[in-house]
Design an enzyme around this catalytic site. Sequence first.
Site, PDB file in Angstrom:
ATOM      1  CB  SER A 128      -0.530   0.415   0.964  1.00  0.00           C
ATOM      2  OG  SER A 128      -1.482   1.570   1.192  1.00  0.00           O
ATOM      3  CE  LYS A 182      -3.138  -2.468  -0.097  1.00  0.00           C
ATOM      4  NZ  LYS A 182      -4.210  -2.454  -1.260  1.00  0.00           N
ATOM      5  CG  HIS A 185      -4.992  -0.875   3.925  1.00  0.00           C
ATOM      6  ND1 HIS A 185      -4.916  -0.354   2.433  1.00  0.00           N
ATOM      7  CD2 HIS A 185      -4.320   0.014   4.507  1.00  0.00           C
ATOM      8  CE1 HIS A 185      -4.762   0.474   2.248  1.00  0.00           C
ATOM      9  NE2 HIS A 185      -3.732   0.893   3.603  1.00  0.00           N
ATOM     10  CG  ASN A 186      -7.346  -1.661  -0.096  1.00  0.00           C
ATOM     11  OD1 ASN A 186      -6.553  -1.423   0.129  1.00  0.00           O
ATOM     12  ND2 ASN A 186      -7.684  -2.097  -1.877  1.00  0.00           N
ATOM     13  CD  GLU A 189      -7.773   3.133   0.058  1.00  0.00           C
ATOM     14  OE1 GLU A 189      -6.252   2.647   0.224  1.00  0.00           O
ATOM     15  OE2 GLU A 189      -7.775   2.926  -1.303  1.00  0.00           O
TER      16      GLU A 189
END
Length: 476
Positions: A128, A182, A185-186, A189
């Site tokens: 990222s 990940k 994480h997105n 986000e």
Amino acid sequence: ATAQVGVTGLAVMGRNLARNLARNGFTVAVHNRSPERTRRLIAEHGGEGTFVPSESLGDFVDSLERPRAIIVMVKAGAPTDAVVNELVPLLEPGDIVVDCGNAHFAATRRREETLRGHGLHFVGTGVSGGEEGALHGPSIMPGGSAESYARLGPMFEKIAAQVDGTPCCRHIGPDGAGHFVKMVHNGIEYADMQLIAEAYDLLRAGMSASPAEIAEIFREWNSGELESFLIEITADVLAHTDAATGRPFVDVVLDQAEQKGTGRWTVQNALDLGIPITGIAEATFARSLSGHADQRAAARRAFAAASEKWQVEERGTFVEDVRRALLASKIVAYAQGFDHIRAGSREYDWNIDLGGTATIWRGGCIIRARFLDRIREAYDAEPELPTLLVAPWFAETVNAGVPGWRKVVAYAARAGVPTPAFSSSLAYFDALRAERLPAALIQALRDDFGAHTYRRVDRAGSFHTLWAGDRSEVEA
Ligand code: 6PG
């Protein structure tokens, strides 16, 4: 063979990762399907370190020290499979293939299993930080075997962002764990961005403030608990003027948010695992709603814009209420995201360290924030924390924010300003802390129309009421 690590796929992310490795003193083999990109990398950046360029995949593989460490940086999906399939026959047992694309973790699990069958390591790695992060220090989330991390870790930890001397990289867990983390994480986000967008929209509607004025508010917020990369760039974007029209830039951008799909994957998987990540889900649906231009046009014609003309009475209080609502809703989104990671870790047997995950998100990545230190501290102090919301700092912050949060959501509802993420986060909080939920009624209804049974508050066991008969209760 002289190169310590190889990168194939030299579009901007691959090129920048290769440059980052070279700048940190590693000898980097580079390859791209069309050799022009390789030549351009050498022509433009060859002086930044030691590169070993190859035009064929065979030469590229031969230029690498064993066990080989090969980073694949191509589009997720079919292109990844194509490169991996081409690589496999050229490799030898013990070699490591690292997929740094945004692959779905299930695809990573599949590829890992296949390559393991060939004696190879496959390491799905979340990266990222966008182009800048790849070049100057991303947050790196490698999955795969512990053995492969022993080889990759020193390199990745060196090129990753560093916060207080700690690299933003750690081994997340086996097979798909890195890509899973990940993915979440997105998702976070998406929630972070939606909450920021709602805060902006409320400030604009409630105070008739200009984007430039709101930029100042965000700039100030960025010096407090909300300090983060996304708040910082929000201030930048809101202060920006469109050169062609002289209007605030945000006013000339089409209001339809797109996505490549990682937020959608997060929500899909959370549904499978039964984890209510309502903030992330609302954020994802808000993007899709924005894209339904025909429905929006029809609804605009059918309904007047807002229910009530609305101005806040006292600006200072309102700004502070919105800040608190944003912070509390953000805490909810992160609590949900970390619940999701814990559930994934249990489901797939990954043994993911939640505090460690927060640690490597403190720098490099898109959601980097001061706040992540608090999350690390909370999980370090109590790894089995039932929800982040109840950790001391979070509980205090949410409690302090509740009155403002309620006011803001009520204002928004009265004024007709859509705040799906603020509102649903508040509803999640209220549901979690409720003494009794109307879920009891749902269970009763299910039992009525479908004999689905229910449990009682006063006795163990499952029961059914004979709704169509004499309404007596039987043990199921
Ligand atoms: C990152 C980002 C990145 C992502 C983009 C766009 O961590 O660097 O998450 O991986 O691809 O932010 O994502 P969407 O197109 O889905 O908004």
